[in-house]
Design a protein around this motif. Structure first.
Motif, PDB file in Angstrom:
ATOM      1  N   LYS A  23       4.117  -7.941  13.467  1.00 12.28           N
ATOM      2  CA  LYS A  23       3.682  -9.223  12.951  1.00 12.28           C
ATOM      3  C   LYS A  23       2.159  -9.292  12.957  1.00 12.28           C
ATOM      4  O   LYS A  23       1.500  -8.688  13.807  1.00 12.28           O
ATOM      5  CB  LYS A  23       4.235 -10.363  13.803  1.00 12.28           C
ATOM      6  N   THR A  24       1.615 -10.045  12.005  1.00 11.02           N
ATOM      7  CA  THR A  24       0.193 -10.373  11.987  1.00 11.02           C
ATOM      8  C   THR A  24       0.074 -11.878  11.751  1.00 11.02           C
ATOM      9  O   THR A  24       1.074 -12.573  11.538  1.00 11.02           O
ATOM     10  CB  THR A  24      -0.562  -9.621  10.873  1.00 11.02           C
ATOM     11  N   ALA A  41       9.446  -7.682   3.304  1.00 10.48           N
ATOM     12  CA  ALA A  41       8.546  -6.568   3.609  1.00 10.48           C
ATOM     13  C   ALA A  41       9.325  -5.263   3.688  1.00 10.48           C
ATOM     14  O   ALA A  41       8.899  -4.224   3.164  1.00 10.48           O
ATOM     15  CB  ALA A  41       7.802  -6.831   4.915  1.00 10.48           C
ATOM     16  N   GLU A  42      10.476  -5.295   4.341  1.00 12.57           N
ATOM     17  CA  GLU A  42      11.297  -4.091   4.446  1.00 12.57           C
ATOM     18  C   GLU A  42      11.878  -3.692   3.090  1.00 12.57           C
ATOM     19  O   GLU A  42      12.003  -2.488   2.793  1.00 12.57           O
ATOM     20  CB  GLU A  42      12.412  -4.314   5.464  1.00 12.57           C
ATOM     21  N   ILE A  55       6.515  -0.564   7.620  1.00 11.89           N
ATOM     22  CA  ILE A  55       5.901   0.694   7.202  1.00 11.89           C
ATOM     23  C   ILE A  55       6.959   1.785   7.251  1.00 11.89           C
ATOM     24  O   ILE A  55       7.815   1.801   8.139  1.00 11.89           O
ATOM     25  CB  ILE A  55       4.715   1.081   8.122  1.00 11.89           C
ATOM     26  N   THR A  86      -2.158  -7.325  15.713  1.00  5.12           N
ATOM     27  CA  THR A  86      -0.715  -7.170  15.568  1.00  5.12           C
ATOM     28  C   THR A  86       0.017  -7.567  16.837  1.00  5.12           C
ATOM     29  O   THR A  86      -0.493  -7.409  17.949  1.00  5.12           O
ATOM     30  CB  THR A  86      -0.349  -5.709  15.219  1.00  5.12           C
ATOM     31  N   GLN A 120       4.038  -5.958   3.064  1.00  2.29           N
ATOM     32  CA  GLN A 120       3.727  -7.152   3.844  1.00  2.29           C
ATOM     33  C   GLN A 120       4.222  -8.381   3.092  1.00  2.29           C
ATOM     34  O   GLN A 120       4.078  -8.478   1.875  1.00  2.29           O
ATOM     35  CB  GLN A 120       2.225  -7.273   4.072  1.00  2.29           C
ATOM     36  N   GLU A 143       4.757 -10.754   8.113  1.00  2.00           N
ATOM     37  CA  GLU A 143       5.483  -9.607   8.650  1.00  2.00           C
ATOM     38  C   GLU A 143       5.111  -8.340   7.885  1.00  2.00           C
ATOM     39  O   GLU A 143       4.911  -8.375   6.665  1.00  2.00           O
ATOM     40  CB  GLU A 143       6.989  -9.840   8.544  1.00  2.00           C
ATOM     41  N   THR A 144       5.064  -7.235   8.594  1.00  2.00           N
ATOM     42  CA  THR A 144       4.704  -5.953   7.991  1.00  2.00           C
ATOM     43  C   THR A 144       5.758  -4.910   8.330  1.00  2.00           C
ATOM     44  O   THR A 144       6.243  -4.843   9.458  1.00  2.00           O
ATOM     45  CB  THR A 144       3.326  -5.477   8.494  1.00  2.00           C
ATOM     46  N   TRP A 197       3.738   0.767   2.774  1.00  2.00           N
ATOM     47  CA  TRP A 197       3.415  -0.364   3.645  1.00  2.00           C
ATOM     48  C   TRP A 197       3.714  -1.626   2.863  1.00  2.00           C
ATOM     49  O   TRP A 197       3.208  -1.804   1.734  1.00  2.00           O
ATOM     50  CB  TRP A 197       1.954  -0.272   4.021  1.00  2.00           C
ATOM     51  N   SER A 233       0.864  -1.174   0.000  1.00  2.00           N
ATOM     52  CA  SER A 233       0.000   0.000   0.000  1.00  2.00           C
ATOM     53  C   SER A 233       0.903   1.227   0.000  1.00  2.00           C
ATOM     54  O   SER A 233       1.900   1.256   0.729  1.00  2.00           O
ATOM     55  CB  SER A 233      -0.909   0.018   1.231  1.00  2.00           C
ATOM     56  N   GLN A 272       7.537  -1.717  12.356  1.00  2.00           N
ATOM     57  CA  GLN A 272       7.398  -3.113  11.966  1.00  2.00           C
ATOM     58  C   GLN A 272       6.506  -3.834  12.966  1.00  2.00           C
ATOM     59  O   GLN A 272       6.476  -3.492  14.143  1.00  2.00           O
ATOM     60  CB  GLN A 272       8.776  -3.820  11.928  1.00  2.00           C
TER      61      GLN A 272
END
Length: 368
Positions: free
Chosen positions: A167-168, A197-198, A175, A146, A190, A172-173, A188, A116, A165
């Motif tokens: 977790k879900t 993700a990074e 932002i 999260t 994921q 991993e997420t 964003w 996103s 950063q």
């Protein structure tokens, strides 16, 4: 019905009267756009112009192959809720938000990989800095979805980036929020693993910055459609789609394709300078010799569905090319047509609807 004798709307000679079946759409020509004088109208117009400077998801990660929602200009403070969630949208700094644009994408079908992205413009550099701080704090708030929420640096991101950063259950997420003058970049990412993700966030912010650094000032011309291209489309259903009743530049229009680089290349090759959207789409090319390549691309793109098949042209409009995709309970239909320097494109829930729309649009385009 629209009857024309002696010459088809695309300019080709005919042997007899032209009797197009335009159905209800023959009386649904889109009206000219009003100038962006009101607050929301003006913000939407500036957001649409900003879209010509947004990064393509495919250029961020090659597996981000499917455009998701939200995909829209950001024209009001409450639009930020669609990007960041309700908590961030309620922050005082949001009152200093002016306009923006957002795009989202993911892997094909259901999966962990997601992206996103938005560029938001505020009333001053100080407001953009404050928004970066406040938004980063807001997305760090614990909730039931999260865990392991933290803020650690991401190597390679632009200076001044605030990172988060967590977790879900999906993965991993990461932002990142990066202010640049009065603008704020938000990304964003994921994935199943944090490193990817990074990387999504870092790549998006770096590539986005390279587009914004040389960006000219967004035009303050309040005429949203100087060529009147919107009048070459069928009016939409007023269903609240934020992409309707608008005219995009080439790159902004390409954002709406799953394969943005390919769409941008095809439109650039055809010399497209404007794309109008309402109930149908209209593309203004560099000239009538440029339309076939673009129409070929749009048709090939549309029939990319595995079981899509060529379908019949509308009555008395053989230059329009149509397609149909029917699988179980899913059905899609569409047509493209070339008229002088323009290409029209329609879709419908039935083939007849798509045919009637493109027939009506061909008449509208012929009158531009």
């Amino acid at each position: 019905m629209t009857a024309i004798t002696g010459c088809a709307v695309d300019g080709h000679a005919t042997r007899g009267p032209v009797d197009l079946d335009t159905g209800e759409f023959g009386s649904r020509q889109s009206s000219a756009l009003s100038e962006g004088t009101g607050g929301i109208q003006w913000a939407k117009l500036r957001g649409i112009r900003l879209a010509d400077h947004l990064v393509f998801p495919r250029d961020v990660d090659g597996d981000l192959v499917e455009i998701k929602l939200p995909l829209q200009p950001l024209a009001a403070p409450n639009n930020i809720a669609a990007v960041l969630g309700g908590t961030a949208a309620d922050l005082p700094v949001v009152k200093r938000f002016a306009y923006g644009y957002t795009v989202a994408a993911g892997e094909e079908g259901a999966g962990a990989l997601g992206f996103s992205h938005a560029v938001m413009v505020f009333d001053s550099p100080e407001a953009a800095e404050a928004a970066a701080d406040d938004f980063a704090k807001a997305v760090m708030a614990d909730d039931e979805y999260t865990t392991d929420v933290r803020s650690r640096p991401i190597a390679g991101v632009p200076d001044g980036t605030r990172t988060v950063q967590f977790k879900t259950v999906i993965g991993e997420t990461a932002i990142g929020f990066t202010p640049i003058g009065s603008m704020l970049m938000y990304s964003w990412g994921q994935a199943k693993d944090l490193a990817r993700a990074e990387t999504i966030v870092k790549t998006a912010l770096v590539k986005q910055k390279s587009l914004l650094d040389p960006m000219p000032t967004i035009s303050d011309d309040r005429n949203a459609d100087p060529t009147g291209l919107i009048r070459g489309t069928v009016a939409g259903d007023n269903g609240g789609d934020p992409l309707e009743r608008s005219v995009y530049g080439t790159r902004g229009a390409a954002l709406q394709f799953n394969d943005q680089p390919a769409a941008y290349a095809a439109m650039s090759k055809a010399g497209v300078t404007a794309v109008s959207q309402d109930g149908t789409h209209a593309y203004r090319t560099a000239g009538k010799d440029q339309t076939k390549g673009l129409a070929d691309f749009l048709l090939k793109y549309a029939v990319g569905y595995s079981d899509a098949k060529a379908a019949a042209s509308p009555r008395d409009l053989p230059s329009a090319r149509c397609w149909s995709y029917v699988f179980d309970y899913d059905a899609r239909h569409g047509c493209v047509v070339e008229v002088d320097r323009y290409v029209g494109e329609s879709t419908g829930t039935t083939l007849k609807e798509a045919q009637q729309k493109i027939a009506a649009q061909s008449v509208f385009l012929a009158d531009l």
